[in-house]
Design a protein around this motif. Structure first.
Motif, PDB file in Angstrom:
ATOM      1  N   GLU A   1       0.869  -1.172   0.000  1.00 23.68           N
ATOM      2  CA  GLU A   1       0.000   0.000   0.000  1.00 23.68           C
ATOM      3  C   GLU A   1       0.909   1.225   0.000  1.00 23.68           C
ATOM      4  OE1 GLU A   1      -1.738   1.098   3.897  1.00 23.68           O
ATOM      5  OE2 GLU A   1      -1.130  -0.935   4.490  1.00 23.68           O
ATOM      6  N   LEU A   2       0.337   2.393  -0.273  1.00 25.43           N
ATOM      7  CA  LEU A   2       1.128   3.616  -0.270  1.00 25.43           C
ATOM      8  C   LEU A   2       1.563   3.934   1.158  1.00 25.43           C
ATOM      9  CD1 LEU A   2      -0.741   5.904  -2.818  1.00 25.43           C
ATOM     10  CD2 LEU A   2       1.549   4.911  -3.048  1.00 25.43           C
ATOM     11  N   VAL A   3       2.863   4.089   1.348  1.00 24.08           N
ATOM     12  CA  VAL A   3       3.424   4.280   2.687  1.00 24.08           C
ATOM     13  C   VAL A   3       4.284   5.541   2.684  1.00 24.08           C
ATOM     14  CG1 VAL A   3       4.889   3.309   4.486  1.00 24.08           C
ATOM     15  CG2 VAL A   3       3.439   1.804   3.109  1.00 24.08           C
ATOM     16  N   ASP A   4       4.038   6.405   3.670  1.00 25.99           N
ATOM     17  CA  ASP A   4       4.845   7.597   3.879  1.00 25.99           C
ATOM     18  C   ASP A   4       5.881   7.284   4.949  1.00 25.99           C
ATOM     19  OD1 ASP A   4       5.980  10.041   4.462  1.00 25.99           O
ATOM     20  OD2 ASP A   4       4.077  11.144   4.355  1.00 25.99           O
ATOM     21  N   LEU A   5       7.170   7.362   4.581  1.00 23.54           N
ATOM     22  CA  LEU A   5       8.233   6.991   5.521  1.00 23.54           C
ATOM     23  C   LEU A   5       8.235   7.887   6.757  1.00 23.54           C
ATOM     24  CD1 LEU A   5      11.261   6.119   3.215  1.00 23.54           C
ATOM     25  CD2 LEU A   5       9.799   4.581   4.517  1.00 23.54           C
ATOM     26  N   LYS A   6       7.873   9.149   6.590  1.00 25.91           N
ATOM     27  CA  LYS A   6       7.864  10.048   7.751  1.00 25.91           C
ATOM     28  C   LYS A   6       6.838   9.570   8.778  1.00 25.91           C
ATOM     29  CE  LYS A   6       9.401  14.199   5.264  1.00 25.91           C
ATOM     30  NZ  LYS A   6       9.088  15.588   4.903  1.00 25.91           N
ATOM     31  N   GLN A   7       5.668   9.173   8.315  1.00 22.54           N
ATOM     32  CA  GLN A   7       4.655   8.663   9.242  1.00 22.54           C
ATOM     33  C   GLN A   7       5.139   7.400   9.947  1.00 22.54           C
ATOM     34  OE1 GLN A   7       1.062   8.129   7.007  1.00 22.54           O
ATOM     35  NE2 GLN A   7       0.772  10.319   6.598  1.00 22.54           N
TER      36      GLN A   7
ATOM     37  N   LEU B   1      14.567  13.879   7.902  1.00 25.90           N
ATOM     38  CA  LEU B   1      13.591  13.240   7.020  1.00 25.90           C
ATOM     39  C   LEU B   1      13.415  14.076   5.769  1.00 25.90           C
ATOM     40  CD1 LEU B   1      10.949  12.284   9.759  1.00 25.90           C
ATOM     41  CD2 LEU B   1      12.999  11.031   9.035  1.00 25.90           C
ATOM     42  N   LYS B   2      13.930  13.575   4.661  1.00 24.55           N
ATOM     43  CA  LYS B   2      13.858  14.282   3.387  1.00 24.55           C
ATOM     44  C   LYS B   2      13.079  13.427   2.387  1.00 24.55           C
ATOM     45  CE  LYS B   2      18.373  16.469   4.070  1.00 24.55           C
ATOM     46  NZ  LYS B   2      19.753  16.626   3.542  1.00 24.55           N
ATOM     47  N   GLY B   3      12.493  14.090   1.434  1.00 23.25           N
ATOM     48  CA  GLY B   3      11.752  13.380   0.398  1.00 23.25           C
ATOM     49  C   GLY B   3      10.317  13.135   0.828  1.00 23.25           C
TER      50      GLY B   3
ATOM     51  N   THR C   1      15.956   9.770   6.287  1.00 18.61           N
ATOM     52  CA  THR C   1      15.278   9.199   5.119  1.00 18.61           C
ATOM     53  C   THR C   1      15.462  10.153   3.947  1.00 18.61           C
ATOM     54  OG1 THR C   1      13.160  10.280   5.592  1.00 18.61           O
ATOM     55  CG2 THR C   1      13.536   8.099   6.565  1.00 18.61           C
ATOM     56  N   ARG C   2      15.498   9.586   2.762  1.00 13.14           N
ATOM     57  CA  ARG C   2      15.537  10.388   1.543  1.00 13.14           C
ATOM     58  C   ARG C   2      15.006   9.539   0.389  1.00 13.14           C
ATOM     59  NH1 ARG C   2      19.884   8.773  -1.540  1.00 13.14           N
ATOM     60  NH2 ARG C   2      21.546   7.628  -0.424  1.00 13.14           N
ATOM     61  N   THR C   3      14.519  10.197  -0.631  1.00 14.60           N
ATOM     62  CA  THR C   3      14.013   9.503  -1.813  1.00 14.60           C
ATOM     63  C   THR C   3      14.565  10.181  -3.056  1.00 14.60           C
ATOM     64  OG1 THR C   3      12.032  10.902  -1.840  1.00 14.60           O
ATOM     65  CG2 THR C   3      11.880   8.789  -0.677  1.00 14.60           C
ATOM     66  N   ASP C   4      14.725   9.385  -4.098  1.00 14.97           N
ATOM     67  CA  ASP C   4      15.063   9.933  -5.406  1.00 14.97           C
ATOM     68  C   ASP C   4      14.136   9.287  -6.429  1.00 14.97           C
ATOM     69  OD1 ASP C   4      16.081   7.373  -5.833  1.00 14.97           O
ATOM     70  OD2 ASP C   4      18.098   7.971  -5.219  1.00 14.97           O
TER      71      ASP C   4
END
Length: 496
Positions: A339-345, A369-371, A406-409
């Motif tokens: 499912e759609l997951v927000d890493l910050k949450q 927490l980035k991205g 955390t970070r995303t690209d």
């Protein structure tokens, strides 16, 4: 004649039989035993499979009827309820169905004419149960998660028994044909085995009579007897090699036993510790209630006691969940529900769960927490991974600062947890992600040694990877990389 005498006579006759007869008897005995065991295994598997099929079938019907009956039970519309139950007439295996309200009164029922049965006074407490003649399913009828009634369905076992009987007959017929084929083959091949053995026995007898160990058996024309003779000549060398192999296997077995015993010791201690604390807290509360002192007991101390019990229960649940996850992973039953997951949450939720441990360790938490790109992952499993990593950082961090980043690209999301604790040596890092692996003594740090193993399996199941960077006395950083391309494919499939 007594059974022991019969057994002794059969044994005596077998010993006096020729080698050819013995070979046939041994081959047939082995084949028949193997066929019998295989037949029994197949029959048991058929029974279990048919039971599972029956359970799935009847429980599926029960769930559909229960869902459709909610409104009728709510408004106590017996006519509508009977119409719903009448749909079961299309299923010949259903003998009877009864619907009870919350006070266990029968609101509606369906009974097949030949069943000659009545609704029992109350439904069974079991979800489903088998008896000799039938199979019973009890399904709750819910309205907004509140139980307003119960559906009871009774099914016969005729269809299952007929299927098992057919399978049993097919198995028996197959065993009979296989036994005939084995007997024919044993009669054909016993000459190839017995003749060279007779010659080898004659040579051994000559060597024994003359005491001349320079005599050698002539090599047979077939490759098997040549191999047997060569094996005899190299027997001593093979014995030595086998002894070395036995020693190696013994050492491996002893190591496995040591690891098992160590794990059992740690597991029993880790499981006993929260249970002991829970028992002590419950005994204290019981004494207070028994002596009617609960109202005079200091409120803050009572709240602290309850909080401690809750913490120990959570710890016990985590230990049990880890053991269950290892079982699922070993059996290949670890499933993911993306499912759609927000890493910050996820990070904030894990920190709330570990707030007590963090306060006790006096560790400070720094967040980077980035991205904002969410990923299509299993929320529960990703929370489990981060919970293991942060819990280890708190446990081994020595009260020092812990950094969660955390970070995303475009292609991936990266999570890292860094502590400044005792660190891990290079040798211990090699097997750190294996089951029951521990880099620190269990005397000073609790746990079963399963957290990182489970985390690695979860990350790899998502198509990601997990890495560790650590030095003794300088702390540890564990980095998890999860692909986002998988999330894009899943999202496209869902939208399609």
């Amino acid at each position: 004649m007594k059974p022991l005498q019969i057994t002794a006579r059969i044994s005596q006759r077998f010993q006096q039989a020729t080698i050819r007869s013995k070979i046939i008897v041994l081959i047939m005995g082995t084949v028949l035993v193997a066929l019998f065991l295989a037949g029994v295994a197949l029959l048991v598997d058929d029974v279990l499979r048919e039971r599972r099929r029956l359970v799935a079938n009847v429980m599926g019907v029960a769930q559909v009827i229960s869902s459709n009956s909610t409104a009728a039970v709510t408004f106590r519309d017996k006519n509508a309820l009977n119409e719903i139950l009448a749909s079961l007439a299309r299923r010949p295996n259903i003998l009877m169905a009864c619907v009870y309200d919350s006070s266990l009164k029968v609101l509606g029922s369906f009974t097949r004419p030949q069943a000659l049965a009545f609704c029992p006074p109350s439904p069974s407490d079991q979800v489903y149960e088998f008896s000799w003649d039938n199979f019973t399913v009890s399904e709750p009828i819910l309205l907004e998660n509140t139980r307003i009634g119960t559906l009871l369905i009774i099914s016969d076992l005729r269809e299952m028994r007929e299927a098992v009987l057919v399978h049993a007959l097919i198995t028996l017929f197959t065993i009979f044909l296989a036994a005939l084929a084995a007997f024919w083959l044993s009669r054909r091949i016993e000459h190839f085995v017995s003749d060279p053995l007779h010659e080898l026995a004659r040579t051994a007898r000559v060597i024994s009579e003359k005491g001349d160990y320079s005599i050698r058996a002539e090599k047979a024309s077939d490759a098997e007897m040549s191999l047997l003779i060569e094996a005899f000549n190299h027997m001593l060398a093979r014995v030595e090699e086998q002894n070395q192999e036995h020693e190696r296997l013994l050492q491996e077995a002893q190591n496995a036993v040591r690891v098992r015993d160590e794990f059992l010791s740690i597991a029993s201690h880790e499981l006993r510790t929260p249970l002991t604390s829970l028992r002590g807290g419950m005994e204290l509360i019981h004494r207070l209630v028994d002596k009617d002192l609960i109202s005079t007991y200091p409120r803050q101390r009572l709240l602290k006691l309850l909080a401690t019990n809750d913490q120990e229960f959570t710890r016990f649940s985590r230990l049990v969940d880890d053991l269950l996850d290892v079982t699922r992973i070993s059996s290949g039953h670890l499933t993911l529900r993306p499912e759609l997951v927000d890493l910050k949450q996820v990070v904030h939720k894990v920190l709330r769960q570990l707030q007590t441990e963090i306060n006790v360790s006096r560790s400070s938490i720094a967040l980077d927490l980035k991205g904002r790109e969410p990923g299509m992952w299993d929320r529960f499993r990703i929370e489990q991974v981060l919970l293991n990593l942060v819990s280890n950082a708190v446990k081994y961090g020595g009260g020092n600062a812990i950094t969660i980043a955390t970070r995303t690209d475009e292609d991936s999301a990266v999570i890292s947890v860094q502590d400044h604790g005792i660190g891990i040596s290079a040798n211990d890092q090699i097997n750190l992600f294996q089951r029951f692996a521990r880099a620190a003594s269990s005397r000073h740090f609790g746990g079963l040694g399963l957290g990182l193993y489970i985390s690695r399996q979860i990350v790899e199941a998502h198509g990601g990877k997990i890495q560790i960077s650590s030095s003794l006395g300088e702390g540890t950083t564990i980095t998890v990389e999860l692909p986002l391309r998988v999330a894009e494919r899943d999202r496209g499939r869902d939208s399609a």
